[in-house]
Design a protein around this motif. Structure first.
Motif, PDB file in Angstrom:
ATOM      1  N   PRO A 182      31.036  -4.471-129.008  1.00  0.00           N
ATOM      2  CA  PRO A 182      30.395  -5.458-127.089  1.00  0.00           C
ATOM      3  C   PRO A 182      30.938  -4.553-126.029  1.00  0.00           C
ATOM      4  N   THR A 183      32.251  -3.830-125.827  1.00  0.00           N
ATOM      5  CA  THR A 183      33.024  -3.396-124.250  1.00  0.00           C
ATOM      6  C   THR A 183      33.327  -1.272-125.656  1.00  0.00           C
ATOM      7  N   PRO A 184      33.364  -0.598-124.244  1.00  0.00           N
ATOM      8  CA  PRO A 184      34.341   0.581-124.455  1.00  0.00           C
ATOM      9  C   PRO A 184      35.480   0.279-124.877  1.00  0.00           C
ATOM     10  N   ILE A 185      36.032   0.496-126.148  1.00  0.00           N
ATOM     11  CA  ILE A 185      37.123   0.511-126.337  1.00  0.00           C
ATOM     12  C   ILE A 185      38.496   2.141-125.855  1.00  0.00           C
ATOM     13  N   ALA A 186      38.163   1.847-125.131  1.00  0.00           N
ATOM     14  CA  ALA A 186      39.165   3.039-124.574  1.00  0.00           C
ATOM     15  C   ALA A 186      38.409   3.590-123.401  1.00  0.00           C
ATOM     16  N   MET A 187      39.226   4.081-122.075  1.00  0.00           N
ATOM     17  CA  MET A 187      38.546   5.351-121.349  1.00  0.00           C
ATOM     18  C   MET A 187      37.936   6.458-121.944  1.00  0.00           C
ATOM     19  N   PRO A 188      36.912   6.638-121.346  1.00  0.00           N
ATOM     20  CA  PRO A 188      36.598   8.252-121.972  1.00  0.00           C
ATOM     21  C   PRO A 188      36.419   9.067-120.446  1.00  0.00           C
TER      22      PRO A 188
END
Length: 331
Positions: free
Chosen positions: A278-284
């Protein structure tokens, strides 16, 4: 009598000239003597005036006395327009050099570095340890509202890099700068994306980029890793990527993923859910986002780490299992 008077005036004139020369020498010595033994930070509080400065310098061992302070203000008025702020004082700096620094008003820039693939929790830890930075006063929900974001989590929305700030700035100002930077990067890259990608929105591309970031050891592999996940999305195959499992476990993750963890039905476990989490899992990073939007053209469906920062890519399960035996199990 006239001659005597002239001699007296001449003597007084010479004496006064001598006093002026001596005074100028003393003032120059006062100004030019090195005052800073070691590089250090020095803060001029808001509302500081030149008359307040001497006691501060004396208190911090940067000045012996203020006997020439009033003379200094009269003879060198250009040095009296000091500005509040925190300044870096270089080793060996004289009083004159310090006053130039305070007059220029170029406050010291602190810096914070947020690495690619870090999480919002990591960011909060970095912000909490930052020197002379006002703490973040908002919950995640309030922060998103203040930033004007419609997303439910801030994960992935902040651009990871080094940010500079001055003393007493707020942590929110750093977050806002990182948010606006990420928004600009996403907008720029989304507009130039490859055609026919399996993302409906820029946010979905950001989610994919965060997964690529966590899975890629070398930048050279990012586009191929992106191709694996894009190929899977296109055929309706689950992503089955461990970083999403770890993110879904949260505080329970202890450095190991067990079979039961792979089977646990969390919102982020891509072994049990279809499509993207549902959302990103880190700051890419920008590079990971670019890879998500420009995947390599391959038929790969699998990859496994070779243990040296690179990955081995496979087109079918049999080849992948052989690679797992070689690089993971050592068979």
């Amino acid at each position: 009598m006239v001659k005597k008077i002239l001699l007296v005036f001449l003597f007084l004139g010479v004496a006064m000239l001598g006093v002026l020369i001596w005074g100028k020498q003393q003032l120059n010595t006062y100004l030019e003597t090195p005052r800073v033994n070691e590089e250090q930070l020095f803060t001029l509080p808001d509302g500081s005036y030149f008359s307040h400065l001497a006691p501060q310098l004396i208190a911090q061992g940067l000045l012996d006395n203020d006997r020439w302070w009033r003379v200094l203000s009269k003879l060198r008025p250009e040095l009296t327009h000091i500005k509040s702020g925190t300044y870096l004082l270089p080793k060996g700096a004289s009083l004159e050099e310090l006053l130039v620094i305070f007059n220029e008003g170029k406050a010291f820039q602190f810096k914070l570095t947020f690495v690619e693939g870090s999480t919002y929790k990591d960011w909060l830890n970095v912000l909490a340890k930052a020197k002379q930075l006002k703490p973040l006063e908002y919950s995640e929900a309030d922060l998103l509202s203040k930033l004007g974001s419609k997303e439910t989590k801030i994960e992935g929305l902040l651009f990871p890099e080094t940010y500079h700030y001055t003393a007493n700035m707020s942590a929110y100002s750093v977050i806002k700068k990182a948010y606006l930077h990420q928004q600009a990067v996403v907008k720029k890259l989304w507009e130039k994306r490859d055609p026919d990608l399996p993302y409906k929105t820029p946010y979905e591309a950001l989610i994919m980029a965060s997964i690529i970031e966590k899975e890629s050891g070398l930048s050279d592999d990012r586009d191929k890793i992106a191709s694996v996940f894009v190929n899977r999305l296109r055929i309706g195959m689950r992503l089955q990527t461990d970083p999403t499992v770890i993110y879904g476990m949260g505080e329970r993750y202890d450095g190991r993923i067990r079979t039961k963890d792979l089977r646990e039905n969390t919102a982020y476990n891509t072994y049990t859910i279809d499509g993207l989490p549902p959302t990103p899992i880190a700051m890419p990073s920008e590079e990971a986002l670019y890879a998500a939007l420009h995947p390599a053209q391959t038929k790969y469906l699998y990859f496994v780490s070779k243990g040296d920062g690179t990955s081995y890519f496979s087109k079918n399960l049999r080849e992948h299992n052989n690679a797992v035996n070689k690089y993971i199990r050592g068979k």
